[in-house]
Design an enzyme around this catalytic site. Structure first.
Site, PDB file in Angstrom:
ATOM      1  N   HIS A  97       2.301  15.052   8.375  1.00 52.77           N
ATOM      2  CA  HIS A  97       1.823  13.760   7.864  1.00 52.77           C
ATOM      3  C   HIS A  97       2.135  12.628   8.841  1.00 52.77           C
ATOM      4  O   HIS A  97       3.113  11.907   8.692  1.00 52.77           O
ATOM      5  CB  HIS A  97       2.512  13.506   6.513  1.00 52.77           C
ATOM      6  CG  HIS A  97       1.854  12.442   5.698  1.00 52.77           C
ATOM      7  ND1 HIS A  97       1.722  12.530   4.331  1.00 52.77           N
ATOM      8  CD2 HIS A  97       1.292  11.256   6.036  1.00 52.77           C
ATOM      9  CE1 HIS A  97       1.115  11.455   3.874  1.00 52.77           C
ATOM     10  NE2 HIS A  97       0.843  10.656   4.894  1.00 52.77           N
TER      11      HIS A  97
ATOM     12  N   ASP B 192       5.343  10.859   7.051  1.00 56.97           N
ATOM     13  CA  ASP B 192       4.465   9.739   6.680  1.00 56.97           C
ATOM     14  C   ASP B 192       4.642   8.603   7.698  1.00 56.97           C
ATOM     15  O   ASP B 192       4.660   7.419   7.335  1.00 56.97           O
ATOM     16  CB  ASP B 192       4.726   9.245   5.254  1.00 56.97           C
ATOM     17  CG  ASP B 192       3.584   8.370   4.741  1.00 56.97           C
ATOM     18  OD1 ASP B 192       2.559   8.228   5.440  1.00 56.97           O
ATOM     19  OD2 ASP B 192       3.703   7.820   3.628  1.00 56.97           O
TER      20      ASP B 192
ATOM     21  N   HIS C 157       3.824  13.318   0.163  1.00 59.19           N
ATOM     22  CA  HIS C 157       4.952  12.398  -0.089  1.00 59.19           C
ATOM     23  C   HIS C 157       5.313  12.218  -1.563  1.00 59.19           C
ATOM     24  O   HIS C 157       5.227  11.121  -2.107  1.00 59.19           O
ATOM     25  CB  HIS C 157       4.722  11.032   0.572  1.00 59.19           C
ATOM     26  CG  HIS C 157       3.366  10.397   0.401  1.00 59.19           C
ATOM     27  ND1 HIS C 157       2.697  10.329  -0.806  1.00 59.19           N
ATOM     28  CD2 HIS C 157       2.551   9.795   1.306  1.00 59.19           C
ATOM     29  CE1 HIS C 157       1.553   9.705  -0.626  1.00 59.19           C
ATOM     30  NE2 HIS C 157       1.433   9.379   0.643  1.00 59.19           N
TER      31      HIS C 157
ATOM     32  N   HIS D  51       2.896  -0.029  12.052  1.00 56.61           N
ATOM     33  CA  HIS D  51       2.234  -1.316  11.787  1.00 56.61           C
ATOM     34  C   HIS D  51       2.707  -2.340  12.806  1.00 56.61           C
ATOM     35  O   HIS D  51       3.881  -2.335  13.206  1.00 56.61           O
ATOM     36  CB  HIS D  51       2.558  -1.816  10.373  1.00 56.61           C
ATOM     37  CG  HIS D  51       1.881  -1.030   9.294  1.00 56.61           C
ATOM     38  ND1 HIS D  51       0.526  -1.107   9.058  1.00 56.61           N
ATOM     39  CD2 HIS D  51       2.365  -0.134   8.403  1.00 56.61           C
ATOM     40  CE1 HIS D  51       0.202  -0.292   8.051  1.00 56.61           C
ATOM     41  NE2 HIS D  51       1.298   0.321   7.640  1.00 56.61           N
TER      42      HIS D  51
ATOM     43  N   ARG E 298      -3.066   5.452  14.928  1.00 59.06           N
ATOM     44  CA  ARG E 298      -4.005   4.342  14.646  1.00 59.06           C
ATOM     45  C   ARG E 298      -5.162   4.359  15.634  1.00 59.06           C
ATOM     46  O   ARG E 298      -5.775   3.326  15.882  1.00 59.06           O
ATOM     47  CB  ARG E 298      -3.262   3.013  14.685  1.00 59.06           C
ATOM     48  CG  ARG E 298      -2.098   2.890  13.713  1.00 59.06           C
ATOM     49  CD  ARG E 298      -2.482   3.111  12.254  1.00 59.06           C
ATOM     50  NE  ARG E 298      -1.376   2.760  11.371  1.00 59.06           N
ATOM     51  CZ  ARG E 298      -1.290   3.148  10.109  1.00 59.06           C
ATOM     52  NH1 ARG E 298      -2.224   3.922   9.572  1.00 59.06           N
ATOM     53  NH2 ARG E 298      -0.263   2.780   9.363  1.00 59.06           N
TER      54      ARG E 298
ATOM     55  N   HIS F 145      -2.831  12.028  -2.069  1.00 63.25           N
ATOM     56  CA  HIS F 145      -1.931  10.878  -2.165  1.00 63.25           C
ATOM     57  C   HIS F 145      -1.992  10.495  -3.642  1.00 63.25           C
ATOM     58  O   HIS F 145      -2.970   9.899  -4.087  1.00 63.25           O
ATOM     59  CB  HIS F 145      -2.471   9.765  -1.256  1.00 63.25           C
ATOM     60  CG  HIS F 145      -1.864   8.420  -1.452  1.00 63.25           C
ATOM     61  ND1 HIS F 145      -1.176   7.771  -0.456  1.00 63.25           N
ATOM     62  CD2 HIS F 145      -1.853   7.572  -2.510  1.00 63.25           C
ATOM     63  CE1 HIS F 145      -0.773   6.595  -0.888  1.00 63.25           C
ATOM     64  NE2 HIS F 145      -1.173   6.447  -2.147  1.00 63.25           N
TER      65      HIS F 145
ATOM     66  N   ASN G 274      -7.006   8.120   7.970  1.00 61.29           N
ATOM     67  CA  ASN G 274      -7.319   6.720   7.630  1.00 61.29           C
ATOM     68  C   ASN G 274      -7.311   5.811   8.856  1.00 61.29           C
ATOM     69  O   ASN G 274      -6.606   4.812   8.928  1.00 61.29           O
ATOM     70  CB  ASN G 274      -6.378   6.184   6.542  1.00 61.29           C
ATOM     71  CG  ASN G 274      -4.914   6.126   6.961  1.00 61.29           C
ATOM     72  OD1 ASN G 274      -4.501   6.815   7.896  1.00 61.29           O
ATOM     73  ND2 ASN G 274      -4.123   5.313   6.281  1.00 61.29           N
TER      74      ASN G 274
HETATM   75  O1  DOR Z   1       3.303   3.699   3.241  1.00 58.90           O
HETATM   76  C1  DOR Z   1       2.217   4.192   3.528  1.00 58.90           C
HETATM   77  N1  DOR Z   1       1.537   3.827   4.649  1.00 58.90           N
HETATM   78  N2  DOR Z   1       1.665   5.100   2.711  1.00 58.90           N
HETATM   79  C2  DOR Z   1       0.436   5.582   2.900  1.00 58.90           C
HETATM   80  O2  DOR Z   1       0.018   6.411   2.131  1.00 58.90           O
HETATM   81  C3  DOR Z   1      -0.414   5.061   3.999  1.00 58.90           C
HETATM   82  C4  DOR Z   1       0.408   4.564   5.099  1.00 58.90           C
HETATM   83  C5  DOR Z   1      -0.367   3.804   6.144  1.00 58.90           C
HETATM   84  O3  DOR Z   1      -1.426   4.286   6.574  1.00 58.90           O
HETATM   85  O4  DOR Z   1       0.086   2.741   6.574  1.00 58.90           O
END
Ligand code: DOR
Length: 454
Positions: A79, A326, A253, A330, A83, A200, A113
């Site tokens: 997981h 996970d 998760h 960011h 990006r 999820h 994603n």
């Molecule tokens: O905390 C999370 N961030 N949970 C997720 O399911 C997605 C992930 C993200 O893509 O930032």
């Protein structure tokens, strides 16, 4: 060999003259896939594990003293959010591969994603190709279940499964599939490709607007909560649909006592379900939010002690198959703002082994062998990666060597990830990656990344 269990001294018919490789000498070799746990040598020759045994003659091969260290199958993360495509400032596939190699990983499964979403063969093929180019780990792309992750029309599942990326795990992760009918249809379709439906678990009608776990602390902090039931209802629905369709189900998760119990029961009834938990959910509770630290904001949210304890118990008794990061990078300008506006997620590839050893092994919840099983063997098995999660003689040398007793302090500035969003900065942990080998080549030596063009 000495040790709790004798390693079979196995060898391949290779002659050592002129061969490239490494002899890892005198480590504790732990391979849960074959039940080996013994002190001995491991020979990597011509990129494969050529021999495991006592006092192996290295010939002209380089000897690396690993006494006092653990030699195990390379870690496998089920997981990982990269990006790329879309937000290469936060994490490229190459930077995720560097973070993974430094964290002891030899394979990572990337979540779909991205922007564009990995819902077509062309996107997953691109991710796969960039992974090959990065070269430090095997990059295994997951595909979306629905086009654009909106839960309405099916993504190009068949094309992704048949593509060169050979996608096996499908998920709308970041979001739960809200329609039970869509979930059922996707499961029925996935069976034809031996696909895994990965969820999820989050019922948006219950979770919407929630910032943290719903409970005493959310009331005290004045934040809207996300109840445990938002996860548990969807998990229960999916278990029922997996039972109905026969499709393999993987719950991502998981974070609540109710979900752990649900999976425990489903497994005992023979439902084809597996699940994972993250280091942050077994390490932290919602207490971490008392200072409104946006780096502790994750989805699903950090829960209360009773839920954390249930996750640990689930990992200990094998109800929870895998530990997955996970890893969710960011940008600082997006994370370092008022709590309610910050996106959920934290980076985990470079702290997961240490947190597992600190919180689960050193505290007596998991044996070393079980820790390696959850971090490597089980995820490799679930994803169908025969070259990972094992120290089988004759197979590719995907190996991690770590010091279970080395103490260090997490410094996010030293991360290889392009993002630094972690609540673990400054935390003292015990257990450190020393060497990682991917397909016989060192990617990390003496806790430093090697052979990397940044
Ligand atoms: O905390 C999370 N961030 N949970 C997720 O399911 C997605 C992930 C993200 O893509 O930032």
């Amino acid at each position: 060999m000495s040790g709790s269990q004798q390693a079979r001294s196995t060898s391949t018919p290779f002659a050592l003259g002129g061969m490239s490789g490494y002899l890892l000498k005198g480590g504790r070799v732990v391979d849960p896939s074959s039940g080996v746990d013994a002190v001995g040598d491991l020979l990597i020759a011509d990129r494969v594990i050529a021999e495991i045994g006592d006092s192996i003659d290295p010939g002209s091969i380089e000897v690396i003293d690993v006494s006092g260290l653990v030699v195990a199958p390379g870690l496998v993360d089920m997981h990982t959010h990269v990006r790329e495509p879309g937000r290469e400032d936060e994490e490229t596939i190459a930077s995720a591969a560097r973070a993974a190699a430094a964290g002891g990983y030899t394979a990572i499964c990337t979540m779909p994603n991205t922007d564009p979403v990995a819902d077509t063969a062309s996107v997953v093929e691109k991710v796969w190709a960039l992974g090959r180019e990065a070269g430090l780990v095997q990059v295994v792309p997951a595909g979306a279940l629905s086009k654009g992750l909106v839960g309405e029309s099916m993504a190009d599942i068949g094309e992704m499964a048949r593509s060169v990326a050979r996608v096996r795990l499908f998920t709308d992760d970041g979001k739960g599939v809200q329609s039970a009918l869509f979930a059922r249809r996707a499961m029925e379709y996935l069976i034809a490709f031996d696909g895994i439906y990965a969820e999820h678990c989050e019922d948006e009608s219950l979770a919407l607007g929630g910032q943290m776990h719903e409970g005493e602390r959310s009331i005290a902090l004045g934040m809207r909560g996300i109840p445990a039931e938002a996860e548990e209802l969807m998990a229960a629905r999916d278990v029922a649909l997996s039972r109905l369709t026969g499709c393999r189900l993987h719950l991502l998760h998981i974070s609540t006592a109710g979900t752990v119990e649900l999976v425990r029961r489903a497994k005992s009834e023979g439902v084809p379900v597996t699940c994972e938990a993250t280091p942050h959910h077994f390490t932290l509770t919602d207490e971490a939010l008392e200072g409104y630290d946006p780096n502790a904001k994750v989805n699903p949210p950090l829960r209360s002690e009773d839920h954390r304890d249930a996750v640990i118990a689930g990992l200990a008794d094998g109800t929870i198959d895998a530990i997955a990061t996970d890893h969710a990078p960011h940008a600082i300008e997006e994370k370092d703002i008022e709590f309610q506006y910050a996106p959920p997620g934290l980076v985990g590839l470079e702290t997961s082994l240490a947190l597992t050893l600190t919180e689960l092994f050193h505290k007596g919840h998991l044996s070393l062998s079980d820790a390696i099983e959850r971090l490597s063997c089980a995820p490799a098995r679930i994803l169908g990666l025969p070259d990972h999660g094992t120290l089988a003689v004759g197979g590719p040398a995907n190996v991690v060597v770590f010091d279970p007793d080395a103490s260090w302090e997490v410094d996010p500035h030293l991360f290889h990830s392009l993002s630094r969003n972690t609540p673990f900065g400054g935390r003292k942990v015990t257990g450190r990656v020393v060497h990682t080998f991917f397909n016989g080549n060192p990617t990390t030596r003496d806790s430093e990344l090697v052979g990397v063009s940044v």
